[in-house]
Enzyme design. Structure first.
Site, short mmCIF file in Angstrom:
data_model
loop_
_atom_site.label_atom_id
_atom_site.label_comp_id
_atom_site.label_asym_id
_atom_site.label_seq_id
_atom_site.Cartn_x
_atom_site.Cartn_y
_atom_site.Cartn_z
N CYS A 1 1.13 -1.26 0.05
CA CYS A 1 0.36 -0.36 0.17
C CYS A 1 1.07 1.01 0.18
O CYS A 1 0.76 1.92 -1.11
CB CYS A 1 -1.06 -0.04 1.51
SG CYS A 1 0.15 -0.18 2.86
N TYR A 2 1.54 1.61 1.04
CA TYR A 2 2.69 2.26 1.16
C TYR A 2 3.36 2.83 -0.35
O TYR A 2 3.57 3.51 -0.63
CB TYR A 2 3.45 2.18 2.27
CG TYR A 2 2.91 2.74 3.55
CD1 TYR A 2 2.49 3.83 4.30
CD2 TYR A 2 2.90 1.84 4.27
CE1 TYR A 2 1.24 3.78 4.96
CE2 TYR A 2 2.48 2.05 6.11
CZ TYR A 2 1.61 2.96 6.26
OH TYR A 2 1.04 3.15 7.28
#
Length: 308
Positions: free
Chosen positions: A117-118
């Protein structure tokens, strides 16, 4: 002609459940599911993964590697949502918008690893600027990111939502040992010469990410400013569906970034906030950690794999 069969190994986790919700009513594919009593049975899982056309792995890293080891059928393709294979040279990185033609690489791949995600937000901001030579490969990059607590998975959701402790008190900066598993992924796919400084946090809300990268213009080549950085990003993402770059007028008018703005979507919003007086720029990315940061990206990559 038979429909393609999709097996989700780990369909009871946060990401797996959302993927199942996305796919269960589709008429262009068939979902292969296991009964509750069979989900942790290695023999039954091995049978299922070798019977499908595409296996989606929503498992812890060790279990994902085990699942790949189960495969005997050479026709089975794999889309891994874990971090087990994200920096593996034999797997195609599942960020379709990363470079020109990358979506086609995903479409034709036998093994695709879904991004973290990041890293999705960080790479979306950094890679085009590095490739264009506007941000040096050896720039000392710092990434600050806050995710909804659902980023910690099912256990974290239960801990936050069933706890007697107020959710706001459970907000936290973590990864203080500076060994977060997403950091090599960010460095490698952003094209950075050195390990970036990555500071993640969980906020007092369920889902959504706001990620920022500060840039000191004095460390860039003469003439590089917020206008050029924004133009580079806008050009890179001009013809893609799920990534949008805010105009400088929009960013100038904004006073805050809401990490929940794109919840429930597979979209990614990028921004360039510039202060010429101080020669500083703040790059930003907002997206749903359960959408473009997880299940939405899986479905996007699955559709590419089904397109060939």
């Amino acid at each position: 002609m038979s429909l393609p069969t999709i097996f989700i190994d780990g369909d009871q986790g946060t990401t797996g459940l959302l993927i199942h919700d996305h796919l269960r009513d589709r008429a262009d594919l068939e979902l292969l599911t296991l009964a509750a009593a069979e989900r942790k049975d290695p023999r039954r899982r091995e049978e299922a993964i070798n019977e499908c056309d595409i296996a989606i792995l929503c498992l812890p890293d060790a279990a994902a590697r085990e699942a790949v080891g189960f495969i005997r059928n050479p026709d089975v393709r794999v889309l891994d949502a874990s971090s087990a294979h994200r920096t593996h040279s034999e797997w195609v990185y599942g960020f379709p918008e990363m470079t020109h033609g990358h979506a086609q690489r995903i479409a034709q791949a036998r093994r695709v690893t879904n991004p973290g995600c990041y890293p999705t937000g960080a790479i979306a901001l950094l890679r085009p600027l590095v490739e264009a030579g506007l941000l040096p490969r050896d720039y000392p990059v710092t990434v600050y990111a806050t995710s909804g607590y659902s980023g910690g998975g099912k256990a974290a959701i239960e801990a936050h939502e069933s706890s007697d402790i107020p959710i706001v008190a459970l907000s936290q900066v973590y990864g203080l040992a500076l060994e977060h598993k997403h950091t090599p992924e960010i460095q490698g796919y952003a094209g950075l010469a050195h390990r970036p400084f990555f500071v993640p946090a969980y906020g007092a809300y369920r889902q959504g990410i706001v990620l920022t990268v500060p840039v000191e213009l004095r460390l860039l080549a003469s003439g590089v400013d917020g206008v050029r950085l924004r133009a580079c990003l806008a050009h890179h993402y001009a013809n893609v569906r799920h990534v949008k770059v805010m105009s400088l007028a929009d960013t100038k008018a904004m006073t805050h970034l809401d990490p929940q703005t794109l919840n429930g979507t597979n979209d990614l919003q990028l921004g360039v906030f510039a202060n010429p007086d101080h020669s500083q720029v703040l790059l930003s990315a907002v997206f749903d950690n359960l959408g473009k940061g997880a299940s939405g990206a899986v479905v996007q990559n699955l559709d590419l794999m089904l397109s060939v």
